[in-house]
Motif scaffolding. Sequence first.
Motif, short mmCIF file in Angstrom:
data_model
loop_
_atom_site.label_atom_id
_atom_site.label_comp_id
_atom_site.label_asym_id
_atom_site.label_seq_id
_atom_site.Cartn_x
_atom_site.Cartn_y
_atom_site.Cartn_z
N ASP A 40 0.83 -1.21 0.00
CA ASP A 40 0.00 0.00 0.00
C ASP A 40 0.87 1.26 0.00
O ASP A 40 0.58 2.22 -0.71
CB ASP A 40 -0.91 -0.02 1.22
CG ASP A 40 -1.91 1.12 1.21
OD1 ASP A 40 -2.50 1.37 0.14
OD2 ASP A 40 -2.08 1.78 2.27
N GLU A 43 2.48 1.80 -3.47
CA GLU A 43 1.47 2.26 -4.42
C GLU A 43 1.12 3.73 -4.21
O GLU A 43 0.94 4.48 -5.16
CB GLU A 43 0.22 1.39 -4.32
CG GLU A 43 0.42 0.02 -4.91
CD GLU A 43 -0.79 -0.88 -4.77
OE1 GLU A 43 -1.75 -0.50 -4.05
OE2 GLU A 43 -0.78 -1.98 -5.36
N ARG A 44 1.04 4.15 -2.95
CA ARG A 44 0.70 5.56 -2.65
C ARG A 44 1.84 6.51 -2.99
O ARG A 44 1.64 7.55 -3.60
CB ARG A 44 0.34 5.72 -1.18
CG ARG A 44 -1.01 5.19 -0.83
CD ARG A 44 -1.31 5.50 0.60
NE ARG A 44 -2.57 4.89 0.99
CZ ARG A 44 -3.11 5.06 2.17
NH1 ARG A 44 -2.50 5.79 3.08
NH2 ARG A 44 -4.25 4.48 2.47
N PHE A 46 4.71 6.08 -4.91
CA PHE A 46 5.24 6.10 -6.27
C PHE A 46 4.18 6.00 -7.36
O PHE A 46 4.52 6.04 -8.54
CB PHE A 46 6.26 4.97 -6.44
CG PHE A 46 7.46 5.11 -5.54
CD1 PHE A 46 8.41 6.09 -5.77
CD2 PHE A 46 7.62 4.28 -4.45
CE1 PHE A 46 9.50 6.24 -4.94
CE2 PHE A 46 8.71 4.40 -3.61
CZ PHE A 46 9.65 5.38 -3.87
N ASN A 47 2.92 5.84 -6.98
CA ASN A 47 1.80 5.80 -7.93
C ASN A 47 2.00 4.68 -8.97
O ASN A 47 1.94 4.91 -10.17
CB ASN A 47 1.62 7.15 -8.61
CG ASN A 47 0.24 7.29 -9.21
OD1 ASN A 47 -0.67 6.53 -8.86
ND2 ASN A 47 0.08 8.23 -10.10
N VAL A 48 2.28 3.46 -8.49
CA VAL A 48 2.47 2.28 -9.33
C VAL A 48 1.60 1.15 -8.78
O VAL A 48 1.04 1.26 -7.68
CB VAL A 48 3.95 1.83 -9.37
CG1 VAL A 48 4.81 2.84 -10.09
CG2 VAL A 48 4.48 1.56 -7.99
N ARG A 49 1.49 0.05 -9.54
CA ARG A 49 0.73 -1.11 -9.09
C ARG A 49 1.68 -2.22 -8.66
O ARG A 49 2.55 -2.62 -9.42
CB ARG A 49 -0.19 -1.60 -10.20
CG ARG A 49 -1.37 -2.38 -9.65
CD ARG A 49 -2.38 -2.71 -10.72
NE ARG A 49 -2.04 -4.05 -11.22
CZ ARG A 49 -1.84 -4.34 -12.49
NH1 ARG A 49 -1.93 -3.42 -13.40
NH2 ARG A 49 -1.54 -5.57 -12.86
N GLU A 86 5.34 -1.21 -15.42
CA GLU A 86 5.46 -0.19 -14.38
C GLU A 86 6.93 -0.06 -13.99
O GLU A 86 7.69 -1.03 -14.02
CB GLU A 86 4.66 -0.58 -13.13
CG GLU A 86 3.20 -0.73 -13.36
CD GLU A 86 2.43 0.55 -13.14
OE1 GLU A 86 3.02 1.54 -12.67
OE2 GLU A 86 1.24 0.57 -13.46
#
Length: 98
Positions: A40, A43-44, A46-49, A86
């Motif tokens: 989590d 993802e927050r 670096f804005n990746v999945r 990504e």
Amino acid sequence: MDARQVLLEPVVSEKSYALMADGKYTFRVDDRVHKTQIADAVERVFNVRVVAVRTAKVRSKPKRRGRQSGRTRSWKKAIVQLAPGERIELFEGAAVAE
């Protein structure tokens, strides 16, 4: 716990740069967090999945300086695998600069 408190710093080593080719990034993380919190936070920030997270405890090593003996600190390492396509630009720029 805040996302910035979970991820302490990136791990800079030959092995971590070799893993970047496979889309895996290595971070030093807080000892108390678990895999879902790490995913989590990445993802927050670096804005990746994130696809998968693997963690390992790095044990302390004995060190000496003259007669003084002690140990290094133990810490927790997380290897985060991103979705295909990504990437994290912060790491890629450092690898190219060297």
